[in-house]
Motif scaffolding. Structure first.
Motif, PDB file in Angstrom:
ATOM      1  N   CYS A 197     -58.001  79.316 -57.186  1.00  0.00           N
ATOM      2  CA  CYS A 197     -58.886  78.990 -58.391  1.00  0.00           C
ATOM      3  C   CYS A 197     -60.564  78.651 -57.680  1.00  0.00           C
ATOM      4  O   CYS A 197     -61.142  77.736 -58.507  1.00  0.00           O
ATOM      5  CB  CYS A 197     -58.460  77.852 -59.313  1.00  0.00           C
ATOM      6  SG  CYS A 197     -58.276  76.219 -58.450  1.00  0.00           S
ATOM      7  N   CYS A 198     -60.951  79.247 -56.657  1.00  0.00           N
ATOM      8  CA  CYS A 198     -62.256  78.946 -56.020  1.00  0.00           C
ATOM      9  C   CYS A 198     -63.206  79.944 -56.594  1.00  0.00           C
ATOM     10  O   CYS A 198     -62.787  81.132 -56.992  1.00  0.00           O
ATOM     11  CB  CYS A 198     -61.980  78.911 -54.478  1.00  0.00           C
ATOM     12  SG  CYS A 198     -61.372  80.607 -53.966  1.00  0.00           S
ATOM     13  N   PRO A 199     -64.538  80.036 -56.520  1.00  0.00           N
ATOM     14  CA  PRO A 199     -65.480  80.911 -56.510  1.00  0.00           C
ATOM     15  C   PRO A 199     -65.254  82.125 -55.671  1.00  0.00           C
ATOM     16  O   PRO A 199     -64.758  81.654 -54.522  1.00  0.00           O
ATOM     17  CB  PRO A 199     -66.663  79.914 -56.637  1.00  0.00           C
ATOM     18  CG  PRO A 199     -66.471  78.664 -56.538  1.00  0.00           C
ATOM     19  CD  PRO A 199     -65.148  78.477 -55.892  1.00  0.00           C
ATOM     20  N   LEU A 200     -65.961  83.076 -56.126  1.00  0.00           N
ATOM     21  CA  LEU A 200     -66.026  84.313 -55.180  1.00  0.00           C
ATOM     22  C   LEU A 200     -67.230  84.034 -54.623  1.00  0.00           C
ATOM     23  O   LEU A 200     -68.242  84.190 -54.925  1.00  0.00           O
ATOM     24  CB  LEU A 200     -65.669  85.575 -55.963  1.00  0.00           C
ATOM     25  CG  LEU A 200     -65.730  86.852 -54.941  1.00  0.00           C
ATOM     26  CD1 LEU A 200     -64.617  86.964 -54.186  1.00  0.00           C
ATOM     27  CD2 LEU A 200     -66.025  88.062 -55.888  1.00  0.00           C
ATOM     28  N   THR A 201     -67.222  84.314 -52.907  1.00  0.00           N
ATOM     29  CA  THR A 201     -68.475  83.964 -52.201  1.00  0.00           C
ATOM     30  C   THR A 201     -68.075  84.909 -51.114  1.00  0.00           C
ATOM     31  O   THR A 201     -67.031  85.251 -50.659  1.00  0.00           O
ATOM     32  CB  THR A 201     -68.835  82.711 -51.876  1.00  0.00           C
ATOM     33  OG1 THR A 201     -67.686  81.909 -51.018  1.00  0.00           O
ATOM     34  CG2 THR A 201     -68.614  81.548 -53.038  1.00  0.00           C
ATOM     35  N   PRO A 202     -69.279  85.205 -50.181  1.00  0.00           N
ATOM     36  CA  PRO A 202     -68.872  85.752 -49.100  1.00  0.00           C
ATOM     37  C   PRO A 202     -67.836  85.236 -48.110  1.00  0.00           C
ATOM     38  O   PRO A 202     -67.064  85.922 -47.364  1.00  0.00           O
ATOM     39  CB  PRO A 202     -70.190  85.955 -48.251  1.00  0.00           C
ATOM     40  CG  PRO A 202     -71.197  85.672 -49.428  1.00  0.00           C
ATOM     41  CD  PRO A 202     -70.465  84.774 -50.355  1.00  0.00           C
ATOM     42  N   GLU A 203     -67.559  83.919 -48.132  1.00  0.00           N
ATOM     43  CA  GLU A 203     -66.509  83.165 -47.244  1.00  0.00           C
ATOM     44  C   GLU A 203     -65.236  83.400 -48.054  1.00  0.00           C
ATOM     45  O   GLU A 203     -64.178  83.274 -47.185  1.00  0.00           O
ATOM     46  CB  GLU A 203     -67.130  81.651 -47.266  1.00  0.00           C
ATOM     47  CG  GLU A 203     -68.128  81.446 -46.335  1.00  0.00           C
ATOM     48  CD  GLU A 203     -69.611  81.693 -47.256  1.00  0.00           C
ATOM     49  OE1 GLU A 203     -69.466  81.634 -48.501  1.00  0.00           O
ATOM     50  OE2 GLU A 203     -70.595  81.855 -46.524  1.00  0.00           O
ATOM     51  N   THR A 204     -65.206  83.463 -49.149  1.00  0.00           N
ATOM     52  CA  THR A 204     -63.835  83.452 -49.825  1.00  0.00           C
ATOM     53  C   THR A 204     -63.369  84.836 -50.060  1.00  0.00           C
ATOM     54  O   THR A 204     -62.144  84.760 -50.331  1.00  0.00           O
ATOM     55  CB  THR A 204     -63.805  82.498 -51.041  1.00  0.00           C
ATOM     56  OG1 THR A 204     -64.736  83.242 -52.159  1.00  0.00           O
ATOM     57  CG2 THR A 204     -64.196  80.986 -51.149  1.00  0.00           C
ATOM     58  N   ALA A 231     -58.028  87.379 -52.694  1.00  0.00           N
ATOM     59  CA  ALA A 231     -56.941  87.790 -52.076  1.00  0.00           C
ATOM     60  C   ALA A 231     -57.195  89.300 -51.580  1.00  0.00           C
ATOM     61  O   ALA A 231     -57.530  90.267 -52.551  1.00  0.00           O
ATOM     62  CB  ALA A 231     -55.650  87.893 -52.965  1.00  0.00           C
ATOM     63  N   ASP A 232     -56.868  89.657 -50.294  1.00  0.00           N
ATOM     64  CA  ASP A 232     -57.167  90.937 -49.730  1.00  0.00           C
ATOM     65  C   ASP A 232     -56.205  92.012 -50.573  1.00  0.00           C
ATOM     66  O   ASP A 232     -54.832  91.833 -50.731  1.00  0.00           O
ATOM     67  CB  ASP A 232     -56.813  91.108 -48.288  1.00  0.00           C
ATOM     68  CG  ASP A 232     -57.106  92.397 -47.786  1.00  0.00           C
ATOM     69  OD1 ASP A 232     -56.018  93.253 -47.685  1.00  0.00           O
ATOM     70  OD2 ASP A 232     -58.121  92.571 -47.470  1.00  0.00           O
TER      71      ASP A 232
END
Length: 319
Positions: A197-204, A231-232
């Motif tokens: 439930c995290c934001p989508l960022t370059p890190e996530t 998730a990949d």
């Protein structure tokens, strides 16, 4: 003041108009102009490409949700702030709680017939199911949504591990344990479920790959209510297909149909066809209560803009 409610959220323009009254001109647009200036004081949308952002000549972009990953913020005029709105954490937390309980109670193992002929054999062969209490759930991202999920699963007697970038949380519902995202694979073998439930960022983006899914294991459950790309995609399909990951409940997807598109698959892989996956069409937050909270917040911010008072939910300040 002219307000343009665009894209998928255009049908909610009458709701916003009713909240704001006659002093504001609220219009709906299923799509933004393909060229030329986008003329409105406020643009309410969850998608804004770089070209569109550069052509917007207004005073505020308001996202009618939390995620701002589809807004080209850097292309906007410097003086234009971007705001988002929460309020969806309640229905999403309820969705996640249901998915967790379904995973432990395993209703799919129960017979569908209990008539007189089937009842004796069904009763004799009734299966055991698992208990949620005493199990551990890892929550990747512990903001508004993560905390609300934590509140509910703690009430079920489950332990909560919050996984955040900093290894810290600012929340009233304090998790049992807090780790950094770099430690995710270390804690997953102790977990029955992982909730994204995290934001989508370059890190996530792609942070949950084969290593994390295998660490969660063949009895584990992945629930994604964040963005699919956390998730990949290939790793998720492969791990579910060969049993390295037990089950998944997915409410967010890798492909979404554009206006007028047909025959658009939600993923490049047939994830939806796997027997150990529960698929829903991005509905975890969709309740009448959400719309009431969401548009009341947006209306308050538009009034604040008109009055020159501070905005709430600012994710990009005017420069």
């Amino acid at each position: 003041m002219k307000i343009l409610v665009a894209g998928l959220h255009a049908p909610n323009a009458p709701r916003l108009a009713a909240l704001l009254g006659a002093d504001h001109d609220v219009q709906a647009a299923s799509a933004l102009p393909a060229q030329g200036p986008i003329e409105a004081d406020v643009l309410v949308t969850n998608r804004l490409g770089a070209d569109e952002a550069a052509r917007f000549q207004g005073r505020l972009v308001h996202v009618p949700g939390a995620g701002v990953d589809a807004i080209s913020q850097d292309a906007l005029p410097a003086a234009c702030p971007v705001c988002n709105v929460h309020g969806h954490e309640i229905p999403i937390a309820e969705y996640v709680t249901h998915a967790l309980l379904d995973h432990f109670l395993q209703p799919w193992r129960l017979p569908t017939e209990l008539d007189a002929r089937a009842w004796p054999a069904v009763y004799a062969a009734r299966p055991y199911h698992r208990e949620a209490a005493g199990s551990t759930v890892a929550i990747l991202g512990y903001g508004h949504i993560g905390e609300e999920i934590g509140r509910r699963v703690r009430a079920l007697g489950m332990r909560v591990i919050a996984v955040t970038r900093s290894g810290k949380v600012d929340a009233d519902i304090v998790p049992d344990e807090i780790v950094t995202t770099a430690q995710l694979e270390d804690v997953l073998p102790r977990c029955a479920a992982l909730v994204l439930c995290c934001p989508l960022t370059p890190e996530t983006r792609g942070r949950v790959g084969a290593a994390a899914l295998e660490a969660l294991g063949p009895d584990g459950l992945l629930i994604n209510v964040a963005r699919a790309e956390v998730a990949d995609e290939q790793a998720l399909y492969a791990c579910l297909a060969d049993g390295r990951l037990g089950r998944a409940v997915l409410d967010v997807w890798y492909r979404y149909p554009a206006e007028g598109e047909v025959d658009v698959a939600p993923s490049a892989f047939p994830i939806h066809a796997l027997p150990n996956v529960r698929c829903t069409p991005h509905v975890s937050a969709l309740t009448p209560g959400l719309l009431e909270r969401r548009y009341a917040f947006i209306a308050d911010n538009i009034r604040a803009l008109a009055a020159g008072t501070p905005l709430r939910g600012v994710v990009r300040a005017a420069r």
